[in-house]
Motif scaffolding. Sequence first.
Motif, mmCIF file in Angstrom:
data_model
loop_
_atom_site.group_PDB
_atom_site.id
_atom_site.type_symbol
_atom_site.label_atom_id
_atom_site.label_comp_id
_atom_site.label_asym_id
_atom_site.label_seq_id
_atom_site.Cartn_x
_atom_site.Cartn_y
_atom_site.Cartn_z
ATOM 1 N N ARG A 249 0.710 -0.914 0.300
ATOM 2 C CA ARG A 249 0.622 0.259 0.157
ATOM 3 C C ARG A 249 0.170 1.241 0.265
ATOM 4 N NH1 ARG A 249 -5.419 0.051 3.750
ATOM 5 N NH2 ARG A 249 -5.858 1.622 2.272
ATOM 6 N N HIS A 250 2.531 1.252 0.977
ATOM 7 C CA HIS A 250 3.056 2.144 -0.317
ATOM 8 C C HIS A 250 3.900 2.164 -1.021
ATOM 9 C CE1 HIS A 250 1.199 2.796 3.649
ATOM 10 N NE2 HIS A 250 1.593 4.275 4.276
ATOM 11 N N PRO A 251 3.435 1.974 -2.131
ATOM 12 C CA PRO A 251 4.512 1.610 -3.040
ATOM 13 C C PRO A 251 5.412 2.475 -3.609
ATOM 14 C CG PRO A 251 2.398 2.255 -3.956
ATOM 15 C CD PRO A 251 2.603 2.400 -2.796
ATOM 16 N N ALA A 252 5.910 3.867 -2.884
ATOM 17 C CA ALA A 252 6.683 5.068 -2.865
ATOM 18 C C ALA A 252 7.841 4.622 -2.544
ATOM 19 C CB ALA A 252 6.319 6.180 -2.281
ATOM 20 N N SER A 253 8.113 3.406 -1.618
ATOM 21 C CA SER A 253 8.853 2.753 -0.249
ATOM 22 C C SER A 253 8.380 1.443 -0.760
ATOM 23 C CB SER A 253 8.721 3.536 0.952
ATOM 24 O OG SER A 253 8.238 3.272 1.248
ATOM 25 N N GLY A 254 7.669 0.727 -0.991
ATOM 26 C CA GLY A 254 7.297 -0.792 -0.832
ATOM 27 C C GLY A 254 8.834 -1.074 0.637
ATOM 28 N N TYR A 255 9.178 -2.214 0.890
ATOM 29 C CA TYR A 255 10.151 -2.801 2.075
ATOM 30 C C TYR A 255 10.933 -1.873 1.533
ATOM 31 C CZ TYR A 255 11.754 -5.405 5.467
ATOM 32 O OH TYR A 255 12.501 -6.225 6.193
ATOM 33 N N VAL A 256 11.404 -1.693 3.017
ATOM 34 C CA VAL A 256 12.461 -1.702 3.198
ATOM 35 C C VAL A 256 13.517 -2.041 4.289
ATOM 36 C CG1 VAL A 256 14.723 0.694 3.534
ATOM 37 C CG2 VAL A 256 12.334 0.813 2.173
ATOM 38 N N GLN A 257 14.531 -3.089 4.501
ATOM 39 C CA GLN A 257 14.853 -3.487 5.861
ATOM 40 C C GLN A 257 14.743 -2.471 7.049
ATOM 41 O OE1 GLN A 257 18.428 -5.883 3.732
ATOM 42 N NE2 GLN A 257 17.765 -7.196 4.390
ATOM 43 N N GLY A 258 14.648 -2.972 7.464
ATOM 44 C CA GLY A 258 15.273 -2.076 9.147
ATOM 45 C C GLY A 258 13.303 -1.653 9.266
ATOM 46 N N ILE A 259 12.353 -1.627 8.428
ATOM 47 C CA ILE A 259 11.115 -1.229 8.966
ATOM 48 C C ILE A 259 10.472 -2.595 9.682
ATOM 49 C CG2 ILE A 259 8.197 -0.568 8.512
ATOM 50 C CD1 ILE A 259 10.224 0.265 5.373
ATOM 51 N N ASN A 260 10.698 -3.733 9.094
ATOM 52 C CA ASN A 260 10.734 -5.122 10.290
ATOM 53 C C ASN A 260 10.990 -4.277 12.286
ATOM 54 O OD1 ASN A 260 13.382 -4.646 9.423
ATOM 55 N ND2 ASN A 260 13.549 -7.251 10.696
ATOM 56 N N ASP A 312 10.737 10.419 3.094
ATOM 57 C CA ASP A 312 12.105 10.478 2.462
ATOM 58 C C ASP A 312 12.882 9.556 3.121
ATOM 59 O OD1 ASP A 312 12.517 11.696 3.922
ATOM 60 O OD2 ASP A 312 12.930 13.693 2.914
ATOM 61 N N HIS A 313 12.810 8.865 4.689
ATOM 62 C CA HIS A 313 13.778 8.088 4.891
ATOM 63 C C HIS A 313 13.501 6.912 4.047
ATOM 64 C CE1 HIS A 313 14.567 10.216 9.273
ATOM 65 N NE2 HIS A 313 14.059 10.940 8.042
ATOM 66 N N TYR A 314 12.564 6.100 3.511
ATOM 67 C CA TYR A 314 12.962 5.214 3.081
ATOM 68 C C TYR A 314 12.000 4.985 1.470
ATOM 69 C CZ TYR A 314 12.461 4.132 8.070
ATOM 70 O OH TYR A 314 13.041 4.425 9.551
ATOM 71 N N THR A 315 12.523 6.141 0.528
ATOM 72 C CA THR A 315 12.065 6.149 -0.617
ATOM 73 C C THR A 315 13.649 5.506 -1.719
ATOM 74 O OG1 THR A 315 12.138 8.618 -0.749
ATOM 75 C CG2 THR A 315 10.297 7.519 -0.379
ATOM 76 N N PHE A 316 14.084 5.705 -2.621
ATOM 77 C CA PHE A 316 15.181 5.534 -3.711
ATOM 78 C C PHE A 316 16.001 6.425 -2.782
ATOM 79 C CE2 PHE A 316 17.245 5.704 -6.753
ATOM 80 C CZ PHE A 316 18.138 4.210 -7.058
ATOM 81 N N ALA A 317 16.974 5.726 -2.615
ATOM 82 C CA ALA A 317 18.913 6.189 -1.912
ATOM 83 C C ALA A 317 17.938 7.071 -1.220
ATOM 84 C CB ALA A 317 18.596 7.632 -3.358
ATOM 85 N N GLN A 318 17.006 6.549 -0.057
ATOM 86 C CA GLN A 318 17.045 7.022 0.973
ATOM 87 C C GLN A 318 17.649 8.589 1.350
ATOM 88 O OE1 GLN A 318 17.827 2.815 2.989
ATOM 89 N NE2 GLN A 318 16.441 3.758 4.379
ATOM 90 N N PRO A 319 16.789 9.868 0.624
ATOM 91 C CA PRO A 319 17.529 10.839 1.034
ATOM 92 C C PRO A 319 17.301 11.415 2.584
ATOM 93 C CG PRO A 319 15.460 11.195 -0.503
ATOM 94 C CD PRO A 319 15.731 9.664 -0.458
ATOM 95 N N GLY A 320 15.783 10.980 2.772
ATOM 96 C CA GLY A 320 15.523 12.018 4.533
ATOM 97 C C GLY A 320 16.839 11.609 5.795
#
Length: 452
Positions: A249-260, A312-320
């Motif tokens: 439901r959040h395709p901009a980031s998808g799953y990123v390791q650490g969200i677990n 933006d902490h979890y989008t591509f390249a995690q710019p945040g």
Amino acid sequence: MNNNNSSHGEEDERNNEDLDSRFNQTLKNVQGLLKGRSIPGKVLLTRKPDPLDDSGLQEQSPRYQRSVSQNDAGTSDDMDKSVEGGVRNTNDSDSNTTVNESRSSTSKIENAATEVQNSATGTRATDSARVTKFSRELSVQTVILERLRQLAWSGVPPYMRPNVWRLLLGYAPSNSDRREGALRRKRIEYLDCVGQFYDIPDTERSADEISMLRQISVDCPRTVPDVAFFQQAQVQKSLERILYTWAIRHPASGYVQGINDLVTPFIVVFLSEYLEGSIDSWSMSDIPSEKISNIEADCYWCLSKLLDGMQDHYTFAQPGIQRHVFKLKELVRRIDEPVSRHMEDQGLEFLQFAFRWFNCLLIREIPFHLVTRLWDTYLAEGDALPDFLVYIFASFLLTWSDELQKLDFQEMVMFLQRLPTQNWTYQELETVLSRAYVWHSMFNKSPSHLAS
């Protein structure tokens, strides 16, 4: 007439000198206290062997009492969280700049000094007094979130956490008449999403979705590996459902390791409504499946609310994260120039250790039993959390300022990968948070103190 003007001018000059003198003395007092010559904090938590005075209120976790200032024992809800911190800089001109830039915050610094000195004399509030404050705020028809945030910043009574966290995150409405219905609708919506996205065969998933689900299933057993509860198959299955549904439901980031890791405090807090005693004795099999669905739904929506403020902490390249790591580096340089220079001389980049801190919000760095207390402050910060994390992490890092300056590059990398926090108590955590608050008060509204 001239004599009168002259006398008035001399009086004004004396008043200004007195003000400067009081300001400088106050600043010296605070800086002295911040360097460790007094107790570390207004909100230290210490174990309390006696039960709560209110026999009708049963806590489900170990009881604690707070060491607070006299202001906290009064009727005011405006509680300062400032206590201990430090600005260590060998550059005198920088110190003068700090003094000049901080004049607008004189009253706040004076309050900090008074709070620390009052704490040293040992004015203590009881658990029951703190519970009464929360009960008063939660019992009204419409909860005033700002007051609740002020209380929650210094820690939430364990058995009140589920309701307080739902409110702080905006998942539960502040109006009590709407609360039950809103939660019921959200829980049904989560179940619908699980049925639509998770409870389907792989033939109905895309290749990317299959790969993402596989990665989640690999990461779930690695989540908080030192806590046996999270190794239960049923717990890992719930974690997998929450993470996969959120990622879809959040395709901009998808799953990123650490969200677990970020789901785990929510699981523990919302399970505490149904399970008693130590987490080591908990079993998901003791809870009806309908209740487990509600717990999962609450975790899902609270995770969504939390990450909405730091997407933006979890989008591509995690710019945040990269942006905040840079701010952390600049803040540490400003606060503790010697350790900053040593790290730079050794070639240590902040991204090498701080990336994980921002990615997992320190869950992997401190004992798990302290995490929910830390998250009380996180959630109380609300939308300001991403910026405040910089100050918390600076305070956390500079806990070991002296040790770091004795280490070379390789030793620093190893040290920061496995920080000696295994024996930490609430006192060490409160010290970190108190110091962060003081630094935030001093620097956040003075952007010239930090590089742009």
